[in-house]
Design an enzyme around this catalytic site. Structure first.
Site, PDB file in Angstrom:
ATOM      1  N   ASN A 210       4.217  17.665   4.533  1.00 34.22           N
ATOM      2  CA  ASN A 210       5.344  16.966   3.903  1.00 34.22           C
ATOM      3  C   ASN A 210       6.278  17.975   3.240  1.00 34.22           C
ATOM      4  O   ASN A 210       6.030  19.183   3.294  1.00 34.22           O
ATOM      5  CB  ASN A 210       4.817  15.928   2.904  1.00 34.22           C
ATOM      6  CG  ASN A 210       3.973  16.573   1.824  1.00 34.22           C
ATOM      7  OD1 ASN A 210       4.461  17.379   1.047  1.00 34.22           O
ATOM      8  ND2 ASN A 210       2.689  16.244   1.790  1.00 34.22           N
ATOM      9  N   ASP A 279      -2.122  11.824   3.151  1.00 34.65           N
ATOM     10  CA  ASP A 279      -3.009  10.659   3.063  1.00 34.65           C
ATOM     11  C   ASP A 279      -3.943  10.556   4.263  1.00 34.65           C
ATOM     12  O   ASP A 279      -4.940   9.842   4.216  1.00 34.65           O
ATOM     13  CB  ASP A 279      -2.176   9.377   2.948  1.00 34.65           C
ATOM     14  CG  ASP A 279      -1.509   9.282   1.577  1.00 34.65           C
ATOM     15  OD1 ASP A 279      -2.111   9.770   0.603  1.00 34.65           O
ATOM     16  OD2 ASP A 279      -0.393   8.743   1.482  1.00 34.65           O
ATOM     17  N   LYS A 289      -4.823  25.237  21.494  1.00 37.03           N
ATOM     18  CA  LYS A 289      -3.447  24.716  21.449  1.00 37.03           C
ATOM     19  C   LYS A 289      -3.282  23.604  22.502  1.00 37.03           C
ATOM     20  O   LYS A 289      -3.653  23.808  23.660  1.00 37.03           O
ATOM     21  CB  LYS A 289      -2.468  25.862  21.722  1.00 37.03           C
ATOM     22  CG  LYS A 289      -1.037  25.431  21.575  1.00 37.03           C
ATOM     23  CD  LYS A 289      -0.074  26.564  21.867  1.00 37.03           C
ATOM     24  CE  LYS A 289       1.323  25.993  21.989  1.00 37.03           C
ATOM     25  NZ  LYS A 289       2.191  26.779  22.827  1.00 37.03           N
ATOM     26  N   LYS A 337      -0.630   2.981  -9.961  1.00 36.38           N
ATOM     27  CA  LYS A 337      -1.435   4.173  -9.700  1.00 36.38           C
ATOM     28  C   LYS A 337      -2.232   4.571 -10.936  1.00 36.38           C
ATOM     29  O   LYS A 337      -3.366   5.037 -10.840  1.00 36.38           O
ATOM     30  CB  LYS A 337      -0.554   5.321  -9.207  1.00 36.38           C
ATOM     31  CG  LYS A 337      -0.169   5.118  -7.754  1.00 36.38           C
ATOM     32  CD  LYS A 337       0.770   6.144  -7.183  1.00 36.38           C
ATOM     33  CE  LYS A 337       1.211   5.649  -5.795  1.00 36.38           C
ATOM     34  NZ  LYS A 337       2.259   6.419  -5.204  1.00 36.38           N
TER      35      LYS A 337
HETATM   36  N1  CTP Z   1      -3.432  12.102  -4.381  1.00 35.32           N
HETATM   37  C1  CTP Z   1      -4.704  12.618  -4.267  1.00 35.32           C
HETATM   38  N2  CTP Z   1      -5.364  12.554  -3.090  1.00 35.32           N
HETATM   39  C2  CTP Z   1      -4.804  11.969  -2.019  1.00 35.32           C
HETATM   40  C3  CTP Z   1      -3.514  11.400  -2.117  1.00 35.32           C
HETATM   41  C4  CTP Z   1      -2.846  11.498  -3.312  1.00 35.32           C
HETATM   42  O1  CTP Z   1      -5.206  13.152  -5.241  1.00 35.32           O
HETATM   43  N3  CTP Z   1      -5.473  11.929  -0.886  1.00 35.32           N
HETATM   44  C5  CTP Z   1      -2.766  12.150  -5.691  1.00 35.32           C
HETATM   45  C6  CTP Z   1      -1.505  13.005  -5.753  1.00 35.32           C
HETATM   46  O2  CTP Z   1      -1.804  14.337  -6.106  1.00 35.32           O
HETATM   47  C7  CTP Z   1      -0.707  12.294  -6.845  1.00 35.32           C
HETATM   48  C8  CTP Z   1      -1.132  10.861  -6.721  1.00 35.32           C
HETATM   49  O3  CTP Z   1      -2.365  10.859  -5.991  1.00 35.32           O
HETATM   50  O4  CTP Z   1      -1.092  12.729  -8.138  1.00 35.32           O
HETATM   51  C9  CTP Z   1      -0.190   9.941  -6.048  1.00 35.32           C
HETATM   52  O5  CTP Z   1       0.161  10.415  -4.790  1.00 35.32           O
HETATM   53  P1  CTP Z   1       1.070   9.530  -3.853  1.00 35.32           P
HETATM   54  O6  CTP Z   1       1.126  10.162  -2.503  1.00 35.32           O
HETATM   55  O7  CTP Z   1       2.343   9.185  -4.539  1.00 35.32           O
HETATM   56  O8  CTP Z   1       0.253   8.173  -3.830  1.00 35.32           O
HETATM   57  P2  CTP Z   1      -0.839   7.581  -2.920  1.00 35.32           P
HETATM   58  O9  CTP Z   1      -2.093   7.415  -3.710  1.00 35.32           O
HETATM   59  O10 CTP Z   1      -0.945   8.321  -1.655  1.00 35.32           O
HETATM   60  O11 CTP Z   1      -0.275   6.126  -2.738  1.00 35.32           O
HETATM   61  P3  CTP Z   1       0.852   5.520  -1.774  1.00 35.32           P
HETATM   62  O12 CTP Z   1       0.698   6.165  -0.452  1.00 35.32           O
HETATM   63  O13 CTP Z   1       0.487   4.077  -1.798  1.00 35.32           O
HETATM   64  O14 CTP Z   1       2.175   5.751  -2.433  1.00 35.32           O
END
Ligand code: CTP
Length: 404
Positions: A210, A279, A289, A337
């Site tokens: 990302n 995620d 590859k 959250k």
């Molecule tokens: N985070 C984490 N581990 C993951 C995903 C996210 O620890 N696998 C943590 C990030 O470091 C951040 C928080 O969760 O502090 C929120 O991340 P975000 O991507 O905004 O949220 P998600 O939990 O992924 O929720 P959504 O996809 O529903 O927005």
């Protein structure tokens, strides 16, 4: 913070321009002093344009009687007005003069008159750096309380490889801010910060990731270290240099980040999860590859471990701060959250706005706290936001403790 930047005459003098910029980005007012040989490498105009201040190039810049009188005490005025003197590049010649108290130009005279913190960033050819004369001088300057930021190893301008390269200007600026920071209010804390994106491999050369630059998390770790904390930074892949005074753990994917965080959890008193963790990871990752064919290609994705949620379940009395990067419904998402992941604070920001958030040096965040309080911080530089988040974290912990 008021800083004098002394520029010595070496090839690395051009990097001093970037250093001036990096210091100003961290809120410093910068007065540049150049030696005569520095002016062979870079023009005073460059520094004047960057800092908005007249550059001092000599002891006597004018011949009129009033000006001569004024310039004869200018080194005393500059010495008294500034808190830090950083010399970059500090040449072998300058360090020899500093060691012996020679004062034949503005910078060496200023050095003798200066009573604040002195930071020297030497840069030179490896043989010169390793020469017993330089070694002696460096030892004596360090024993006198001057802080020496050692040169790094690498390819030097003279074509050889070895120790002698000026560290990254951002790292020197970080060191200046850390060493000269007046507040050491976090000296009993261990602050564990995560930063940057993660990269989830598809094959040996491709990955899913990302837009996170890591700047917010690096600013937090740096601010924590500057205020006396033991700062541990678990970082995904970024282009940023290791912040000065911070323990670095570099990782690549979400699972490595999870292991690093859980491994350091017991040491931490505050955990700040600013990383933009992927995620999903690729289940059918290829060891070779992947070759292009005309057939459709499907990637099978599995959820990554939710590190924040796992820390939330095991946090004990540690303060846990999560981040929420959103494109809409900022407050609702922040609150959701915080509750689902057992955070004490969520730093929520909109990431679809021009000029702030991902990849930018600026940010605008809203702090959602477990006490029900919501604080919207005005848009500011990320290093400023970092200090404000730490201030609110300390205040929040007091509020939680006094309620318990
Ligand atoms: N985070 C984490 N581990 C993951 C995903 C996210 O620890 N696998 C943590 C990030 O470091 C951040 C928080 O969760 O502090 C929120 O991340 P975000 O991507 O905004 O949220 P998600 O939990 O992924 O929720 P959504 O996809 O529903 O927005």
């Amino acid at each position: 913070m008021k800083v004098v930047l002394g520029v010595g005459g070496g090839i690395a003098a051009y990097k001093a321009a970037e250093l001036a910029r990096a210091l100003m980005d961290q809120g410093a007012r910068v007065q540049v002093v150049m030696t005569a040989s520095a002016r062979q490498f870079i023009q005073p105009l460059t520094f004047a344009a960057l800092t908005g201040n007249k550059v001092i190039t000599g002891l006597f810049s004018s011949q009129s009687p009033e000006d001569v009188l004024a310039s004869s005490v200018e080194h005393i005025r500059v010495a008294q007005e500034n808190e830090v003197l950083v010399v970059a590049p500090a040449t072998a010649d300058l360090m020899a003069k500093f060691t012996h108290g020679l004062a034949d130009d503005f910078l060496t005279t200023l050095y003798l008159a200066f009573q604040g913190k002195v930071i020297l960033a030497p840069a030179m050819n490896t043989a010169m750096w390793e020469h017993p004369a330089t070694r002696d001088n460096v030892e004596r300057l360090a024993a006198r309380g001057n802080f020496i930021l050692p040169p790094e190893e690498g390819l030097l301008a003279c074509g050889t490889t070895g120790a002698g390269r000026l560290p990254d200007p951002q790292r020197i600026a970080d060191a200046v801010v850390t060493l000269a920071h007046p507040r050491k209010d976090l000296d009993s804390e261990t602050i564990l910060v995560t930063a940057g994106p993660t990269q989830e491999a598809i094959d040996p050369v491709r990955f899913i990731s990302n837009k996170s630059s890591g700047k917010m998390g690096y600013s937090l770790a740096h601010a924590a270290a500057a205020r006396g904390a033991r700062a541990i930074l678990v970082s995904g892949p970024t282009n940023l240099p290791d912040p000065y005074g911070v323990e670095m753990i570099r990782v690549r994917d979400a699972r490595e980040m999870r292991d690093a965080v859980m491994g350091k959890l017991k040491d931490a008193t505050i955990i700040i999860k600013s990383a933009a963790v992927a995620d999903y990871f690729v289940l059918n990752q290829s060891t070779q590859k992947i070759k292009k064919t005309s057939a459709r290609l499907s990637l099978e994705l599995d959820p990554t471990p939710d590190i924040l949620a796992e820390v939330g379940r095991n946090k004990g009395d540690r303060l846990l701060i999560g981040f929420a990067a959103e494109t809409q419904n900022l407050l609702e998402e922040g609150r959701r959250k915080m509750n689902t992941k057992n955070c004490d604070m969520v730093v929520a920001n909109l990431v679809n706005q021009e000029g702030i958030g991902f990849e930018s040096d600026r940010n605008k965040v809203t702090l959602v706290m477990s006490t029900g309080e919501v604080v919207s911080l005005p848009e500011a530089a990320k290093h400023d936001i970092a200090h404000q988040i730490l201030d609110h974290a300390m205040r929040l912990r007091l509020a939680i403790f006094s309620k318990a």
